[in-house]
Design a protein around this motif. Structure first.
Motif, PDB file in Angstrom:
ATOM      1  N   LEU A 221     -13.084 -48.091  21.278  1.00  0.00           N
ATOM      2  CA  LEU A 221     -11.771 -47.528  21.568  1.00  0.00           C
ATOM      3  C   LEU A 221     -11.273 -46.760  20.356  1.00  0.00           C
ATOM      4  O   LEU A 221     -11.273 -47.276  19.237  1.00  0.00           O
ATOM      5  CB  LEU A 221     -10.790 -48.650  21.910  1.00  0.00           C
ATOM      6  N   LEU A 222     -10.858 -45.509  20.579  1.00  0.00           N
ATOM      7  CA  LEU A 222     -10.206 -44.692  19.570  1.00  0.00           C
ATOM      8  C   LEU A 222      -8.780 -44.423  20.029  1.00  0.00           C
ATOM      9  O   LEU A 222      -8.552 -44.168  21.212  1.00  0.00           O
ATOM     10  CB  LEU A 222     -10.925 -43.352  19.375  1.00  0.00           C
ATOM     11  N   SER A 223      -7.833 -44.435  19.107  1.00  0.00           N
ATOM     12  CA  SER A 223      -6.438 -44.285  19.523  1.00  0.00           C
ATOM     13  C   SER A 223      -5.708 -43.277  18.647  1.00  0.00           C
ATOM     14  O   SER A 223      -5.995 -43.126  17.464  1.00  0.00           O
ATOM     15  CB  SER A 223      -5.713 -45.638  19.456  1.00  0.00           C
ATOM     16  N   ALA A 224      -4.744 -42.582  19.274  1.00  0.00           N
ATOM     17  CA  ALA A 224      -3.885 -41.641  18.570  1.00  0.00           C
ATOM     18  C   ALA A 224      -2.481 -41.775  19.140  1.00  0.00           C
ATOM     19  O   ALA A 224      -2.293 -42.275  20.253  1.00  0.00           O
ATOM     20  CB  ALA A 224      -4.395 -40.206  18.725  1.00  0.00           C
TER      21      ALA A 224
ATOM     22  N   GLY B 201      15.452 -42.900  21.150  1.00  0.00           N
ATOM     23  CA  GLY B 201      15.073 -41.496  21.111  1.00  0.00           C
ATOM     24  C   GLY B 201      13.632 -41.256  20.734  1.00  0.00           C
ATOM     25  O   GLY B 201      13.274 -40.185  20.238  1.00  0.00           O
ATOM     26  N   ILE B 202      12.765 -42.238  20.981  1.00  0.00           N
ATOM     27  CA  ILE B 202      11.345 -42.138  20.622  1.00  0.00           C
ATOM     28  C   ILE B 202      10.515 -42.056  21.904  1.00  0.00           C
ATOM     29  O   ILE B 202      10.670 -42.877  22.815  1.00  0.00           O
ATOM     30  CB  ILE B 202      10.903 -43.355  19.791  1.00  0.00           C
ATOM     31  N   ASP B 203       9.650 -41.075  21.975  1.00  0.00           N
ATOM     32  CA  ASP B 203       8.774 -40.924  23.137  1.00  0.00           C
ATOM     33  C   ASP B 203       7.706 -42.009  23.138  1.00  0.00           C
ATOM     34  O   ASP B 203       7.223 -42.436  22.076  1.00  0.00           O
ATOM     35  CB  ASP B 203       8.095 -39.553  23.132  1.00  0.00           C
ATOM     36  N   PHE B 204       7.320 -42.439  24.350  1.00  0.00           N
ATOM     37  CA  PHE B 204       6.188 -43.353  24.482  1.00  0.00           C
ATOM     38  C   PHE B 204       4.928 -42.496  24.409  1.00  0.00           C
ATOM     39  O   PHE B 204       4.511 -41.879  25.385  1.00  0.00           O
ATOM     40  CB  PHE B 204       6.258 -44.116  25.803  1.00  0.00           C
ATOM     41  N   ASN B 205       4.328 -42.450  23.239  1.00  0.00           N
ATOM     42  CA  ASN B 205       3.257 -41.492  22.968  1.00  0.00           C
ATOM     43  C   ASN B 205       2.001 -42.212  22.494  1.00  0.00           C
ATOM     44  O   ASN B 205       1.973 -42.780  21.402  1.00  0.00           O
ATOM     45  CB  ASN B 205       3.722 -40.482  21.911  1.00  0.00           C
ATOM     46  N   CYS B 206       0.978 -42.205  23.323  1.00  0.00           N
ATOM     47  CA  CYS B 206      -0.324 -42.707  22.898  1.00  0.00           C
ATOM     48  C   CYS B 206      -1.399 -42.059  23.762  1.00  0.00           C
ATOM     49  O   CYS B 206      -1.165 -41.749  24.929  1.00  0.00           O
ATOM     50  CB  CYS B 206      -0.417 -44.231  22.978  1.00  0.00           C
ATOM     51  N   SER B 207      -2.533 -41.834  23.184  1.00  0.00           N
ATOM     52  CA  SER B 207      -3.695 -41.347  23.927  1.00  0.00           C
ATOM     53  C   SER B 207      -4.927 -41.995  23.322  1.00  0.00           C
ATOM     54  O   SER B 207      -4.985 -42.221  22.107  1.00  0.00           O
ATOM     55  CB  SER B 207      -3.788 -39.820  23.877  1.00  0.00           C
ATOM     56  N   MET B 208      -5.900 -42.280  24.177  1.00  0.00           N
ATOM     57  CA  MET B 208      -7.036 -43.074  23.731  1.00  0.00           C
ATOM     58  C   MET B 208      -8.336 -42.556  24.326  1.00  0.00           C
ATOM     59  O   MET B 208      -8.365 -42.074  25.455  1.00  0.00           O
ATOM     60  CB  MET B 208      -6.836 -44.542  24.124  1.00  0.00           C
TER      61      MET B 208
ATOM     62  N   LEU C 173     -10.920 -40.576  28.778  1.00  0.00           N
ATOM     63  CA  LEU C 173      -9.724 -40.208  28.038  1.00  0.00           C
ATOM     64  C   LEU C 173      -8.535 -40.807  28.766  1.00  0.00           C
ATOM     65  O   LEU C 173      -8.287 -40.492  29.934  1.00  0.00           O
ATOM     66  CB  LEU C 173      -9.583 -38.683  27.960  1.00  0.00           C
ATOM     67  N   VAL C 174      -7.807 -41.690  28.082  1.00  0.00           N
ATOM     68  CA  VAL C 174      -6.718 -42.447  28.693  1.00  0.00           C
ATOM     69  C   VAL C 174      -5.392 -41.911  28.172  1.00  0.00           C
ATOM     70  O   VAL C 174      -5.196 -41.768  26.958  1.00  0.00           O
ATOM     71  CB  VAL C 174      -6.852 -43.953  28.385  1.00  0.00           C
ATOM     72  N   TYR C 175      -4.483 -41.632  29.101  1.00  0.00           N
ATOM     73  CA  TYR C 175      -3.192 -41.037  28.762  1.00  0.00           C
ATOM     74  C   TYR C 175      -2.102 -42.100  28.617  1.00  0.00           C
ATOM     75  O   TYR C 175      -2.314 -43.281  28.903  1.00  0.00           O
ATOM     76  CB  TYR C 175      -2.788 -40.016  29.825  1.00  0.00           C
TER      77      TYR C 175
END
Length: 274
Positions: free
Chosen positions: A47-50, A110-117, A132-134
């Motif tokens: 698993l790689l995450s950003a 005020g923070i976006d739920f931001n992750c991609s894997m 690729l998981v959004y």
């Protein structure tokens, strides 16, 4: 920011990630973006995450115990899933669980739920697969036409991947290509940084010992950095300069396209633009 790339080839899988996170010029930290789940001889997954670090860390923690309902049968986890598709479904469920827990509070702040894997590997009895998981927990799968995924700061490292990679690319050549892609990104974006984690998985092995942490003293990566820059300059200098004087040239620039007119200049107030 971060940069991660996952590659699926006929011969195996290649994963590469940086480890820099930052919340400003004076708040730079190192956190690994890669995690490996392995039961030798049975399953191998990476698993790689950003994206938001707190979100990705929560997802990684929940993923190890996340359970998908499976009718009257035992719930599906990444440890008993019989296909990588089901394992990706478990990952998507873990992402949605974190959203349910933290999404409203993040939104209020005020923070976006931001992750991609990027999630890939192989389970015994099945071919290798890469997903690729959004942020919503949905995902797409790599194909022969699109054999790699990137997350994070992807634009600088994409050209070399597009030009070099095909499903038949050998594993070591793909690993070299990924490192060149990373070096291009490091050169152009300070929010991506060393050390790097590189993993190469050979098809059918269901385990991997080809994993290395690369810092700025790594001899191979230093060679990649110096050689790639030098060879780019050599290739650039070997391309003819444009000829503007109408003289003889192997590849003339000033030619009539036959379809488009040269750009017109505006010389007077009454001249029309169109």
């Amino acid at each position: 920011m971060t940069y991660c790339v996952g590659i699926r080839l006929n011969a195996g899988l290649v994963f590469l990630s940086d480890s820099r996170t930052n919340a400003g010029l004076d708040a730079i930290s190192t956190f690994r973006k890669m995690i490996v789940y392995e039961k030798p001889g049975e399953r191998f997954m990476t698993l790689l995450s950003a994206g938001n670090l707190s979100i990705s860390q929560s997802v990684r923690e929940i993923l190890q115990v996340e359970r998908l309902p499976n009718g009257d049968d035992e719930p599906i986890t990444i440890w008993n899933a019989t296909s990588m598709f089901d394992a990706a479904r478990v990952l998507g469920s873990a992402v949605r669980r974190v959203y349910e827990q933290d999404g409203p509070a993040l939104k209020a702040a005020g923070i976006d739920f931001n992750c991609s894997m990027i999630f890939g590997g192989q389970i015994k009895g099945e071919a290798m697969r890469l997903f690729l998981v959004y942020s919503a927990g949905n995902f797409i799968e790599a194909t022969r036409e699109t054999c790699f995924f990137q997350v994070g700061e992807s634009k600088y490292g994409k050209p070399i991947l597009d030009r070099v990679l095909t499903p038949t690319t050998p594993l070591d050549e793909a690993a070299k290509c990924a490192l060149v892609s990373m070096d291009s990104t490091l050169k152009s974006n300070l929010s991506v940084g060393l050390p790097l984690d590189l993993l190469v998985y050979e098809e059918g092995q269901l385990k991997s010992d080809r994993i290395v942490c690369i810092d700025n003293e790594n001899p191979y990566f230093r060679m990649i950095h110096e050689t790639w820059g030098q060879r780019l300059r050599e290739v650039f200098e070997g391309i003819d300069d444009p000829q503007w004087d109408g003289g003889a040239a192997n590849h003339p620039l000033m030619t009539d396209t036959g379809r488009y007119e040269p750009m017109r200049k505006i010389a007077r107030p009454e001249d029309k633009i169109v």
